[in-house]
Design a protein around this motif. Structure first.
Motif, PDB file in Angstrom:
ATOM      1  N   MET A 279     -12.393 -49.210 -21.091  1.00  0.00           N
ATOM      2  CA  MET A 279     -13.170 -49.582 -22.308  1.00  0.00           C
ATOM      3  C   MET A 279     -14.805 -48.943 -22.166  1.00  0.00           C
ATOM      4  O   MET A 279     -15.308 -49.473 -21.337  1.00  0.00           O
ATOM      5  CB  MET A 279     -13.138 -50.828 -23.066  1.00  0.00           C
ATOM      6  N   HIS A 280     -15.190 -48.140 -23.077  1.00  0.00           N
ATOM      7  CA  HIS A 280     -16.644 -47.664 -22.927  1.00  0.00           C
ATOM      8  C   HIS A 280     -17.688 -48.771 -23.369  1.00  0.00           C
ATOM      9  O   HIS A 280     -18.614 -48.805 -22.748  1.00  0.00           O
ATOM     10  CB  HIS A 280     -16.843 -46.607 -23.606  1.00  0.00           C
ATOM     11  N   GLU A 281     -17.218 -49.481 -23.966  1.00  0.00           N
ATOM     12  CA  GLU A 281     -17.745 -50.670 -24.689  1.00  0.00           C
ATOM     13  C   GLU A 281     -17.111 -52.099 -24.735  1.00  0.00           C
ATOM     14  O   GLU A 281     -16.056 -51.809 -25.279  1.00  0.00           O
ATOM     15  CB  GLU A 281     -18.626 -50.485 -26.107  1.00  0.00           C
ATOM     16  N   ARG A 282     -17.520 -52.983 -24.202  1.00  0.00           N
ATOM     17  CA  ARG A 282     -16.660 -54.400 -24.562  1.00  0.00           C
ATOM     18  C   ARG A 282     -17.858 -55.592 -24.865  1.00  0.00           C
ATOM     19  O   ARG A 282     -18.764 -55.324 -24.484  1.00  0.00           O
ATOM     20  CB  ARG A 282     -16.255 -54.676 -22.880  1.00  0.00           C
ATOM     21  N   ASN A 283     -16.932 -56.223 -25.754  1.00  0.00           N
ATOM     22  CA  ASN A 283     -17.945 -57.254 -26.469  1.00  0.00           C
ATOM     23  C   ASN A 283     -17.232 -58.582 -25.938  1.00  0.00           C
ATOM     24  O   ASN A 283     -16.124 -58.422 -25.410  1.00  0.00           O
ATOM     25  CB  ASN A 283     -18.021 -57.005 -27.997  1.00  0.00           C
ATOM     26  N   LEU A 284     -17.688 -59.603 -26.734  1.00  0.00           N
ATOM     27  CA  LEU A 284     -17.258 -61.203 -26.487  1.00  0.00           C
ATOM     28  C   LEU A 284     -15.718 -61.145 -26.666  1.00  0.00           C
ATOM     29  O   LEU A 284     -14.738 -61.818 -26.019  1.00  0.00           O
ATOM     30  CB  LEU A 284     -17.788 -62.077 -27.111  1.00  0.00           C
ATOM     31  N   VAL A 285     -15.379 -60.412 -27.778  1.00  0.00           N
ATOM     32  CA  VAL A 285     -13.937 -60.473 -28.078  1.00  0.00           C
ATOM     33  C   VAL A 285     -13.145 -59.648 -27.164  1.00  0.00           C
ATOM     34  O   VAL A 285     -11.796 -60.280 -26.662  1.00  0.00           O
ATOM     35  CB  VAL A 285     -13.705 -59.765 -29.640  1.00  0.00           C
ATOM     36  N   SER A 286     -13.493 -58.663 -26.532  1.00  0.00           N
ATOM     37  CA  SER A 286     -12.707 -57.952 -25.515  1.00  0.00           C
ATOM     38  C   SER A 286     -12.359 -58.906 -24.324  1.00  0.00           C
ATOM     39  O   SER A 286     -11.205 -58.949 -23.775  1.00  0.00           O
ATOM     40  CB  SER A 286     -13.409 -56.747 -25.151  1.00  0.00           C
ATOM     41  N   TRP A 287     -13.703 -59.685 -23.647  1.00  0.00           N
ATOM     42  CA  TRP A 287     -13.366 -60.104 -22.612  1.00  0.00           C
ATOM     43  C   TRP A 287     -12.657 -61.490 -22.740  1.00  0.00           C
ATOM     44  O   TRP A 287     -11.809 -61.742 -22.198  1.00  0.00           O
ATOM     45  CB  TRP A 287     -14.960 -60.839 -22.057  1.00  0.00           C
ATOM     46  N   THR A 288     -12.540 -62.152 -24.222  1.00  0.00           N
ATOM     47  CA  THR A 288     -11.764 -63.181 -24.408  1.00  0.00           C
ATOM     48  C   THR A 288     -10.344 -63.004 -24.445  1.00  0.00           C
ATOM     49  O   THR A 288      -9.451 -63.608 -24.122  1.00  0.00           O
ATOM     50  CB  THR A 288     -12.204 -63.838 -25.559  1.00  0.00           C
TER      51      THR A 288
END
Length: 663
Positions: A279-288
């Motif tokens: 993923m080029h960009e990861r937010n908290l939802v991605s990590w969770t």
């Protein structure tokens, strides 16, 4: 004098009406009862009747004039002018006066007043928000009456309203009757099916949309990916992944996070991690989502390692992240890491959240620290039924059935009503300590609560009665179940096996197949165990051979252990050993311990020593094989060998449990 006062009281509101009709609400055309006024002031709520109550001639004339559609006086005011062009409807919606807004729209349609499309949409959105299906249908009828049902914007809003109000059939009928569809139309109906757990149809609709030449947007991809995750369907999910790449949406963080979640729920954790890493960009939802994936697959160490990476990137966990991390700690019994998370949660100010509190209670219980679980439970500011269930389950998991039942009593005293999870957990607690009387009382409570028809509750009742040795009660519950699944049959077969009623277990197994229920791995463990305890060697061997041949069940380690036990109990030790050597998978310590136990029961020294060596190689710190071999040597009168075993045990640093003695 009193009459004069009354005239003034009546004339004053009507003078206001004539000077500023926007302050009045005309409900004459929706009257349902003669007691309702024809007109009612919005502010003063003064009611005025055309006939009956008001006898003042000039008022009666004016009201009659308004009711007919116009007032013949200076200014030439008409009733349709007081209703406006729909702005008042929207304003009423904004003010939370939903029913008044609907009444006004109905009057406007009745008066044939041109109304903006947004007015209907505004009311439909309010119906959606309030889950007001009946009122939504009234708005739909008005839309049809005005010939606006072909409008694509209103069509989309109607489909969404029906879907969110729980009427999937109405939503589909509106969708099918629409003259044209855009990507929003398709996305709404696909989402409707996905949210109603009809993933297959959601995917079919998505494919139909593609066939019509309408390219999906990222919202459509997210919705259909969630549908794949719910089925789950890895094959279709992978096809969607390819479509997303071709459409250029793979770089979108929301699409990427949903892809991770889809792969996780389809059981493909490696593909999920590959998407996550790319993923080029990861937010908290991605990590969770990725952490939750590891936790769900009981890969707690990987989940905790990923959490460290997440913190290094400067992201602060939220409630959902902490809950899945606590589950990860629970699945690997990582008490120290769980305690550190608890400290992090306190620093974040999230300890008072009930979801976090429940996860902490569950984590401490599953990590073996029932005292910490109880302390956390007592310190919670808010507790729901899940909190109580977590504490009850904690005691039950540690074999503390009495304490689990005591917590249930406290739960009822505090006015919290047990749910299905509570009852099933308590029944398991009763089963673990053979608490028949308490289990029987729970059965009565379940009947009173209306949960008896639930198949999971029924299965747990059968299991509880069987483990309490009450096979007659277990059969009674089983025979009266309105719905039975393979777990129901397994519970009763296991009960017969535990009571040494092998023939009854085999008979029930055969009845199960006649009724079209396909046996699973657990069924075969139970029926093979029943054959073992009842000496049904030939029948057990036949069932083992039929597992893969007739039912496609691949034997697992438990099945091989059952066969070794079956042959060993019957004294066929050579056959048991030969069976182990021919296993297609490497035998574990349990299989060799089973053979060692059989050698102990039949005083077979040579085979016992061989099985002992195999167990110790696999589990060098296990004291049980030393005790069994010592017993074999002692029974054979080989005291020198007993002394050697004691020395081997001391040299290996194996400590024997309190209360157990070597001969």
């Amino acid at each position: 004098m009193m009459h004069a006062v009354r005239v003034v009281r009546v004339e004053q509101p009507w003078q206001e009406f004539l000077s500023d009709p926007s302050q009045w609400w005309d409900n004459r055309f929706i009257k349902k009862n003669p007691k309702y006024p024809d007109f009612k002031h919005k502010i003063t709520h003064e009611g005025l009747w055309i006939e009956g109550r008001l006898k003042t001639p000039w008022v009666k004339a004016k009201v009659a004039s308004v009711a007919s559609g116009s007032i013949q006086s200076a200014g030439g005011f008409r009733v349709r002018d007081s209703l406006g062009n729909g702005g008042n409807v929207s304003k009423l919606c904004q003010e939370g006066r939903f029913k008044e807004a609907l009444h006004m729209l109905e009057l406007m349609v009745h008066e044939n007043i041109q109304t903006p499309i947004n007015t209907y949409a505004c009311l439909l959105k309010e119906c959606t928000r309030k889950k007001a299906l009946a009122e939504g249908k009234r708005v739909h009828a008005l839309i049809v009456q005005r010939g606006l049902d072909s409008n694509i914007f209103l069509g989309n809003t109607l489909v969404n309203m029906y879907a969110k109000c729980g009427s999937l059939l109405d939503a589909r009928q509106v969708f099918d009757c629409m003259l044209e569809h855009n990507v929003f139309s398709w996305t709404i109906i696909i989402s409707a099916y996905a949210n109603h757990r009809q993933g297959e149809e959601a995917i079919n609709l998505f494919q139909r949309m593609q066939q019509t030449g309408i390219p999906p947007n990222k919202v459509a991809f997210v919705v259909v990916l969630k549908a794949c995750a719910r089925i789950p369907s890895l094959e279709k999910g992978k096809q969607l992944h390819w479509d997303i790449i071709k459409s250029g949406f793979l770089s979108d963080v929301i699409v990427g996070s949903t892809l991770v979640d889809m792969y996780v729920k389809c059981g493909c954790i490696e593909d999920a991690r590959q998407v996550f890493d790319n993923m080029h960009e990861r937010n908290l939802v991605s990590w969770t989502a990725m952490i939750a994936g590891y936790a769900q697959h009981e890969l707690g160490r990987e989940a905790l390692d990923l959490y460290q990476e997440m913190k290094e990137e400067g992201l602060q966990p939220d409630i959902v992240t902490y809950v899945v991390l606590l589950k990860a700690c629970a699945c690997i019994a990582a008490l120290e890491q769980g305690k550190q998370l608890h400290l992090d949660i306190i620093k974040s100010g999230l300890q008072s959240d009930v979801f976090v509190g429940n996860a902490l209670v569950d984590m401490y219980a599953k990590c073996g620290s029932i005292e910490d679980a109880h302390r956390m439970f007592n310190n919670m500011h808010e507790r729901d039924v899940v909190s109580w269930n977590a504490m009850i389950a904690g005691y039950a998991q540690h074999g503390l059935g009495k304490e689990a039942l005591d917590v249930c009593g406290q739960m009822k005293q505090e006015g919290v009503q047990p749910d299905i999870v509570t009852y099933t957990t308590l029944l398991k607690a009763c089963a673990s300590i053979a608490a028949f009387e308490q289990g029987k009382q729970l059965h009565s409570d379940i009947i009173e609560s209306g949960f008896e028809l639930d198949v999971i509750v029924g299965n747990t009742l059968v299991d509880m009665y069987a483990k309490c040795g009450r096979m007659e009660d277990a059969c009674h519950v089983f025979n009266n179940m309105h719905e039975r699944d393979v777990v129901s049959w397994n519970a009763l077969i296991a009960g017969y096996a535990q009571q040494g009623l092998g023939k009854d277990a085999v008979t029930l197994f055969e009845q199960m197949q006649r009724e079209g229920i396909k046996p699973d791995e657990v069924t075969y463990v139970s029926v093979l165990s029943a054959c073992s305890h009842s000496g049904l060697v030939d029948k057990g061997c036949h069932l083992f051979d039929s597992m893969c041949r007739d039912h496609g069940v691949t034997p697992a380690m438990d099945h091989y252990a059952c066969m070794v036990d079956l042959l060993g109990r019957a004294g066929c030790l050579a056959d048991a050993h030969d069976f182990i050597t021919k296993m297609p998978i490497q035998p574990n310590a349990v299989v060799w311990m089973t053979l060692l136990s059989a050698a102990r029961n039949h005083d077979h020294v040579e085979l016992g020593r061989h099985a002992f060596d195999c167990v110790v190689r696999l589990e060098p710190k296990n004291e049980a094989p030393y005790v069994l071999l010592s017993n074999i040597y002692a029974a054979a009168g080989q005291r020198d060998e007993v002394a050697k075993i004691r020395k081997e045990m001391n040299d290996a640093g194996v400590k024997i449990m309190s209360g157990v003695h070597l001969y």
